[in-house]
Write a protein that holds these residues in place. Structure first.
Motif, PDB file in Angstrom:
ATOM      1  N   HIS A 190       0.824  -1.217   0.000  1.00 13.70           N
ATOM      2  CA  HIS A 190       0.000   0.000   0.000  1.00 13.70           C
ATOM      3  C   HIS A 190       0.860   1.270   0.000  1.00 13.70           C
ATOM      4  O   HIS A 190       0.466   2.294   0.537  1.00 13.70           O
ATOM      5  CB  HIS A 190      -0.946   0.025   1.206  1.00 13.70           C
ATOM      6  CG  HIS A 190      -2.088  -0.927   1.101  1.00 13.70           C
ATOM      7  ND1 HIS A 190      -3.211  -0.675   0.337  1.00 13.70           N
ATOM      8  CD2 HIS A 190      -2.282  -2.135   1.668  1.00 13.70           C
ATOM      9  CE1 HIS A 190      -4.049  -1.693   0.454  1.00 13.70           C
ATOM     10  NE2 HIS A 190      -3.507  -2.592   1.240  1.00 13.70           N
ATOM     11  N   HIS A 191       2.026   1.186  -0.620  1.00 18.18           N
ATOM     12  CA  HIS A 191       2.919   2.337  -0.625  1.00 18.18           C
ATOM     13  C   HIS A 191       2.331   3.488  -1.441  1.00 18.18           C
ATOM     14  O   HIS A 191       1.883   3.305  -2.573  1.00 18.18           O
ATOM     15  CB  HIS A 191       4.275   1.940  -1.209  1.00 18.18           C
ATOM     16  CG  HIS A 191       5.282   3.045  -1.213  1.00 18.18           C
ATOM     17  ND1 HIS A 191       5.852   3.535  -0.053  1.00 18.18           N
ATOM     18  CD2 HIS A 191       5.822   3.771  -2.237  1.00 18.18           C
ATOM     19  CE1 HIS A 191       6.696   4.498  -0.365  1.00 18.18           C
ATOM     20  NE2 HIS A 191       6.697   4.662  -1.680  1.00 18.18           N
ATOM     21  N   ASN A 192       2.319   4.664  -0.842  1.00 21.38           N
ATOM     22  CA  ASN A 192       1.905   5.865  -1.560  1.00 21.38           C
ATOM     23  C   ASN A 192       3.141   6.495  -2.196  1.00 21.38           C
ATOM     24  O   ASN A 192       4.018   7.015  -1.487  1.00 21.38           O
ATOM     25  CB  ASN A 192       1.240   6.866  -0.596  1.00 21.38           C
ATOM     26  CG  ASN A 192      -0.182   6.477  -0.275  1.00 21.38           C
ATOM     27  OD1 ASN A 192      -0.892   5.940  -1.121  1.00 21.38           O
ATOM     28  ND2 ASN A 192      -0.617   6.728   0.948  1.00 21.38           N
ATOM     29  N   PHE A 193       3.217   6.443  -3.504  1.00 23.96           N
ATOM     30  CA  PHE A 193       4.378   6.947  -4.204  1.00 23.96           C
ATOM     31  C   PHE A 193       4.467   8.467  -4.086  1.00 23.96           C
ATOM     32  O   PHE A 193       3.466   9.177  -4.229  1.00 23.96           O
ATOM     33  CB  PHE A 193       4.339   6.520  -5.666  1.00 23.96           C
ATOM     34  CG  PHE A 193       4.534   5.041  -5.859  1.00 23.96           C
ATOM     35  CD1 PHE A 193       5.801   4.495  -5.907  1.00 23.96           C
ATOM     36  CD2 PHE A 193       3.440   4.192  -5.968  1.00 23.96           C
ATOM     37  CE1 PHE A 193       5.990   3.134  -6.068  1.00 23.96           C
ATOM     38  CE2 PHE A 193       3.609   2.825  -6.131  1.00 23.96           C
ATOM     39  CZ  PHE A 193       4.892   2.294  -6.181  1.00 23.96           C
ATOM     40  N   THR A 194       5.683   8.952  -3.824  1.00 24.35           N
ATOM     41  CA  THR A 194       5.938  10.377  -3.667  1.00 24.35           C
ATOM     42  C   THR A 194       6.769  10.891  -4.840  1.00 24.35           C
ATOM     43  O   THR A 194       7.244  10.113  -5.676  1.00 24.35           O
ATOM     44  CB  THR A 194       6.698  10.639  -2.359  1.00 24.35           C
ATOM     45  OG1 THR A 194       7.990   9.993  -2.437  1.00 24.35           O
ATOM     46  CG2 THR A 194       5.928  10.074  -1.156  1.00 24.35           C
ATOM     47  N   LYS A 195       6.961  12.186  -4.877  1.00 22.63           N
ATOM     48  CA  LYS A 195       7.814  12.775  -5.911  1.00 22.63           C
ATOM     49  C   LYS A 195       9.231  12.218  -5.819  1.00 22.63           C
ATOM     50  O   LYS A 195       9.901  12.005  -6.835  1.00 22.63           O
ATOM     51  CB  LYS A 195       7.832  14.295  -5.767  1.00 22.63           C
ATOM     52  CG  LYS A 195       6.509  14.965  -6.114  1.00 22.63           C
ATOM     53  CD  LYS A 195       6.633  16.476  -6.034  1.00 22.63           C
ATOM     54  CE  LYS A 195       5.315  17.147  -6.413  1.00 22.63           C
ATOM     55  NZ  LYS A 195       5.418  18.635  -6.353  1.00 22.63           N
ATOM     56  N   LYS A 196       9.682  11.960  -4.598  1.00 20.79           N
ATOM     57  CA  LYS A 196      11.014  11.386  -4.402  1.00 20.79           C
ATOM     58  C   LYS A 196      11.085   9.984  -4.993  1.00 20.79           C
ATOM     59  O   LYS A 196      12.089   9.609  -5.614  1.00 20.79           O
ATOM     60  CB  LYS A 196      11.337  11.357  -2.911  1.00 20.79           C
ATOM     61  CG  LYS A 196      12.748  10.873  -2.591  1.00 20.79           C
ATOM     62  CD  LYS A 196      13.018  10.922  -1.094  1.00 20.79           C
ATOM     63  CE  LYS A 196      14.423  10.423  -0.781  1.00 20.79           C
ATOM     64  NZ  LYS A 196      14.692  10.455   0.693  1.00 20.79           N
ATOM     65  N   ASP A 197      10.006   9.208  -4.824  1.00 23.05           N
ATOM     66  CA  ASP A 197       9.964   7.857  -5.397  1.00 23.05           C
ATOM     67  C   ASP A 197       9.997   7.920  -6.920  1.00 23.05           C
ATOM     68  O   ASP A 197      10.700   7.133  -7.570  1.00 23.05           O
ATOM     69  CB  ASP A 197       8.695   7.129  -4.944  1.00 23.05           C
ATOM     70  CG  ASP A 197       8.662   6.881  -3.449  1.00 23.05           C
ATOM     71  OD1 ASP A 197       9.729   6.635  -2.873  1.00 23.05           O
ATOM     72  OD2 ASP A 197       7.563   6.954  -2.870  1.00 23.05           O
TER      73      ASP A 197
END
Length: 369
Positions: A284-291
């Motif tokens: 359930h990882h919420n992808f971020t701009k860093k990802d």
């Protein structure tokens, strides 16, 4: 080739004292519902709960989609879930404009694949069902996604899923193991489904698992496996065309996953290529701009001329709403759809659900008279 066997369940013995405390809390919570101290609400509509007694993925969303596919031409279906990791609060009714941030990735996936299905999210399941029944065209059946622990709603039919690779009868309660409820909670189910089974499971295996689970005469037991599509589909419509899995043979494959059990997908892709570079995130990882920056750098830094990024269908639902993905990444971003396949008695399962809905509607008409 030998048949794939479940791996021994890892239980942390040092955490067993904490598991005993957790078990005591769960025991009294369940008893408070049984004694009527905590009140359950029953609704005048078929409410089919699809849940499990463990943490981690057992395949609830694909099985929910399977039921939708089987019944959508016959009934007006509603799906209610908590909307795990969404950014919104309270009751939210999904629309074609909803994003995964508003309704969660599973609900977004279901609404995108089945636009005519009524999809809603609410951590308070009683309130959520009431809101859905107040709609101008309310559902005729509600599928309660991951609602087994939410005992404030009394479902009319309960389906519990159990992962073949982690048998519940060998597991322990949290935090030493992964059980959210004791194995005895299985007796609450109308139907138990052992999921993620290997394709070559034999009749003797069915009998052994049935014996170990200790299925009661009033319960049905089924076995399912996952079958991947033969084609990779583009995450962003119009950015690319679907690709046959055979096309992976010559490609560098960056595999990005944010699910509980990526092994099945890795094994499937390994049938077509050995050039897999995994980038694994938590469930359930919420992808971020860093990802996105990390994925982009990893993809663009490889020297391979022929390359691709593959994600799971769930992860695709999270990524499709993000604005900061470059056109180059979008053009190479694919996901591999998955579907549930019953290994035996498929028609029997659907007939049981259909019969339950039909009888419930008949009883409602007689009661209203």
């Amino acid at each position: 080739m030998t048949k794939e066997q479940p791996q021994p369940v890892r239980v942390n013995p040092w955490l067993l004292p904490l598991s005993w405390i957790y078990s005591t809390i769960v025991f009294f919570r369940n008893k408070f519902f049984d004694w009527g101290i905590f009140k359950q609400e029953e609704f005048d509509i078929p409410v089919v709960c699809i849940g499990n007694i463990t943490v981690g993925g057992t395949g609830k969303t694909p099985h929910t989609e399977y039921i939708i596919n089987a019944l959508k031409d016959k009934y007006r279906i509603g799906v209610l879930s908590r909307g795990y990791k969404r950014k919104s609060k309270g009751f939210v009714l999904a629309t074609p404009q909803s994003t995964s941030h508003e309704i969660g990735d599973e609900s977004f996936q279901i609404k995108r694949k089945f636009p005519d299905v009524i999809v809603a999210v609410d951590a308070n399941r009683r309130r959520g069902i009431r809101q859905m029944l107040e709609l101008e065209n309310p559902p005729e059946i509600i599928l309660l996604d991951d609602g087994f622990q939410h005992r404030y709603v009394k479902p009319s039919y309960t389906i519990i899923l159990s992962d073949y690779h982690r048998p519940v009868y060998e597991d322990a309660m949290l935090p030493a193991g992964r059980l959210r409820q004791p194995v005895s909670a299985l007796r609450e189910a109308n139907t138990i489904i052992v999921t993620k089974c290997p394709a070559d499971l034999q009749p003797i295996d069915f009998r052994i698992i049935s014996h170990d689970i200790n299925v009661f005469p009033y319960q049905d037991l089924y076995f399912t496996r996952f079958e991947y599509n033969k084609y990779l589909l583009p995450v962003f419509a119009g950015a690319a065309h679907k690709l046959p899995l055979e096309a992976l043979e010559s490609k560098y494959t960056l595999l990005v996953t944010g699910i509980a059990s990526p092994k099945l997908l890795m094994d499937k892709l390994a049938e077509y290529t050995s050039n897999i570079d995994p980038l694994v995130y938590p469930d359930h990882h919420n992808f971020t701009k860093k990802d996105i920056k990390r994925i982009t750098s990893r993809f663009e830094e490889t020297l391979a001329d022929d390359k691709i990024i593959i994600v799971t269908e769930k992860d695709a639902m999270r990524l499709v709403s993000m604005d900061d993905i470059s056109d180059n990444v979008k053009a190479h971003l694919y996901y591999l759809p998955i579907e549930v396949v019953f290994m035996d008695k498929e028609n029997d399962f659907i007939q049981k659900i259909d019969k339950h809905v039909t009888e419930n509607q008949r009883n409602r008409r007689l009661y209203k008279k």
